[in-house]
Design a protein around this motif. Sequence first.
Motif, short mmCIF file in Angstrom:
data_model
loop_
_atom_site.label_atom_id
_atom_site.label_comp_id
_atom_site.label_asym_id
_atom_site.label_seq_id
_atom_site.Cartn_x
_atom_site.Cartn_y
_atom_site.Cartn_z
N VAL A 73 72.69 1.98 10.63
CA VAL A 73 73.45 3.21 11.54
C VAL A 73 72.43 4.27 11.25
CG1 VAL A 73 75.37 4.56 11.44
CG2 VAL A 73 75.64 2.23 11.72
N PHE A 74 71.75 4.84 12.11
CA PHE A 74 70.62 5.89 11.52
C PHE A 74 71.14 7.27 12.31
CE2 PHE A 74 68.49 2.12 11.29
CZ PHE A 74 67.92 2.00 10.09
N ILE A 75 72.38 7.73 11.84
CA ILE A 75 72.86 8.88 12.14
C ILE A 75 73.36 9.51 10.90
CG2 ILE A 75 73.23 8.62 14.62
CD1 ILE A 75 76.10 7.81 14.00
N PRO A 76 73.82 10.77 10.85
CA PRO A 76 74.27 11.30 9.63
C PRO A 76 75.75 10.57 9.32
CG PRO A 76 73.82 13.19 11.08
CD PRO A 76 73.54 11.87 11.73
N ILE A 77 75.81 10.21 8.09
CA ILE A 77 76.89 9.81 7.42
C ILE A 77 77.54 10.80 6.41
CG2 ILE A 77 77.95 7.63 6.10
CD1 ILE A 77 75.60 6.19 7.18
N THR A 78 78.77 10.89 6.52
CA THR A 78 79.43 11.89 5.44
C THR A 78 80.45 11.02 4.81
OG1 THR A 78 79.44 13.80 6.84
CG2 THR A 78 81.12 14.10 5.27
N VAL B 13 65.09 8.09 4.47
CA VAL B 13 63.85 8.15 5.42
C VAL B 13 63.43 6.54 5.05
CG1 VAL B 13 61.40 9.03 5.37
CG2 VAL B 13 63.39 10.69 5.05
N GLN B 14 63.36 6.30 4.05
CA GLN B 14 62.98 4.79 3.62
C GLN B 14 63.57 3.70 4.46
OE1 GLN B 14 63.52 3.31 -0.37
NE2 GLN B 14 61.81 1.75 -0.12
N ARG B 15 65.07 3.84 4.45
CA ARG B 15 65.81 3.01 5.25
C ARG B 15 65.18 2.61 6.77
NH1 ARG B 15 69.72 5.21 2.62
NH2 ARG B 15 70.74 3.96 0.80
N ALA B 16 65.12 3.93 7.18
CA ALA B 16 64.77 4.08 8.68
C ALA B 16 63.21 3.48 8.99
CB ALA B 16 64.50 5.64 9.24
N LEU B 17 62.32 3.70 7.73
CA LEU B 17 61.00 3.24 7.83
C LEU B 17 60.94 1.80 7.74
CD1 LEU B 17 58.87 5.82 5.83
CD2 LEU B 17 58.84 5.55 8.33
N ASP B 18 61.71 1.31 6.89
CA ASP B 18 62.10 -0.04 6.74
C ASP B 18 62.46 -0.88 8.04
OD1 ASP B 18 61.25 -0.46 3.99
OD2 ASP B 18 63.33 -0.17 3.26
N GLU B 191 64.89 10.20 10.75
CA GLU B 191 65.71 9.22 10.23
C GLU B 191 67.01 9.27 10.57
OE1 GLU B 191 64.70 12.04 8.95
OE2 GLU B 191 65.90 12.59 7.18
N LYS B 192 67.67 10.20 11.12
CA LYS B 192 69.07 10.20 11.36
C LYS B 192 69.21 10.53 12.76
CE LYS B 192 70.70 9.29 7.66
NZ LYS B 192 71.85 8.25 7.60
N SER B 193 68.36 10.52 13.73
CA SER B 193 68.33 10.62 15.08
C SER B 193 68.38 9.45 16.00
CB SER B 193 67.23 11.35 15.66
OG SER B 193 67.09 12.70 14.87
N GLY B 194 69.16 8.39 15.44
CA GLY B 194 69.42 7.02 16.18
C GLY B 194 68.01 6.56 16.73
N GLN B 195 68.27 5.80 17.89
CA GLN B 195 66.82 5.19 18.49
C GLN B 195 65.84 6.20 18.79
OE1 GLN B 195 66.08 2.12 18.68
NE2 GLN B 195 68.26 1.63 17.80
N ALA B 196 66.27 7.38 19.15
CA ALA B 196 65.13 8.55 19.40
C ALA B 196 64.37 8.66 18.26
CB ALA B 196 65.82 9.66 20.16
N GLY B 197 64.94 8.74 17.22
CA GLY B 197 64.22 9.20 16.09
C GLY B 197 63.43 8.07 15.32
N LEU B 198 63.89 6.82 15.54
CA LEU B 198 63.37 5.74 15.04
C LEU B 198 61.89 5.58 15.88
CD1 LEU B 198 66.34 3.19 14.57
CD2 LEU B 198 65.03 4.43 12.76
N GLY B 199 62.05 5.66 17.22
CA GLY B 199 61.03 5.64 18.17
C GLY B 199 59.85 6.75 17.73
#
Lengths: 254, 207
Positions: A73-78, B13-18, B191-199
Amino acid sequence: MPHLRLIARLDIKGANLIKGIQLEGVRKVGDPNTFAVQYYQEGVDEIVYMDAVASLYDRQSMMEIVRRTADSVFIPITVGGGMRSVDEARDMLRAGADKIAVNSAATLNPSLISAIAERFGSQCMVLQIDAKQRAAGRWEVYRDCGRERTGIDAVEWAMRGQELGAGEILLTSVDKEGMRRGFDVALVRAVSEAVSIPVIASGGMGKLEHLGEVVEAGRADAVAIAHVLHYGSLSLPQIRDWAGAAGLPVRAMA
Amino acid sequence: MLLDSGTSNLLSVQRALDHVGADVVIADQPSMLDDADRLILPGVGAFGHCVANLIENGLFDAVLDYARRERPLLGICVGMQMLFDGSEEFGWNDGLGLLPGRVQPIPMSGADGGRHKIPHIGWATLERSGPDWAGTFLEGFGRDRAVYFVHSFSARPEAVSDILAFADYDGIQLTAAVRRDNIMGTQFHPEKSGQAGLGILSRFLAM
């Protein structure tokens, strides 16, 4: 304003997502990660995990949930609920949280707010305020999941929290929580106008019109939604479409 | 390669890059940067604190050396702010000086004079500055796609040509993405912007 943030709030007990009523009576809903992933895919803007028990055992279980969620899940998590120290905050951030919500411990020891803000930045430090109305235009801060009175005025506490370095306020009305009869709009407005940091309104969303009220009259910068999402009575696409049509600036899903 | 700047968003950032299939090495020693094909500099929290962390670990000069070799460098959030000459956050602190300009507080009011919330937290679309994103890490990025911001300070590049994108905040233009040759940065959190950021991360990895 930036886009109105639609936040899914997931209250956790042990390994389960639960849904409480006025923060007390609870029902199990299911696996929190499944819900978080679904909300993410449907375009929720943020996830809030709230540990409803916050015992040592539950803390481990929460870290595991956060770890799993942060992997997909790549959005902010609080994460909030029972956060007592900078070390606990650090552990939760390492597990994958982006922000830490602090409530009870801060009412007993306000310097915890500045300690977390200085160590990790204000963007990490969410002051969680659970408030209950005492009189017209007056709300008292409660701690320990809405069980204990603190004698602290909610609006004053929000201002103090901002001074101490909080970057956001997660404001829950104990009276409205889980009732699905709308937010405490007067509370949200009083706090939102008293501080310059964003305020997340939580507790009371039951239908789409409630969202409009708390944003327009209450000046909420973000809205935490629980019950109606978890039980499927409203979906995120439905909420977003309605908000867009109502002129509320929500994120477009491309 | 991901620089361990001691910041709390390193692992995000690491998780998103992975997730987008990058082969990630976390660099906490200056010598590790010698072999990097690409470098990402994350950062959250106070500017001065982030710079001090780099200096303490000998990474400040290592990043400058890396940048001189003209390999791709991406700063994220305070990582982007550190690319500039310095920041006014809690008094003046020098940055890496790879891009001319300073980091200043976001104005407390919008263009119409109405007060708005600081920090600027939330999702915003990217407005193009200049003619085209072709060949940049924003190539093909949709006009209506939003990315996640959280910041109280904003970079004011001296050279308009360094700015790739703005985000609008009540009529105020906030620097959202910058680029000069191999030096790149985003104020938002890909890294926190969903699919848009991963792209966006994927495109950086393909550069």
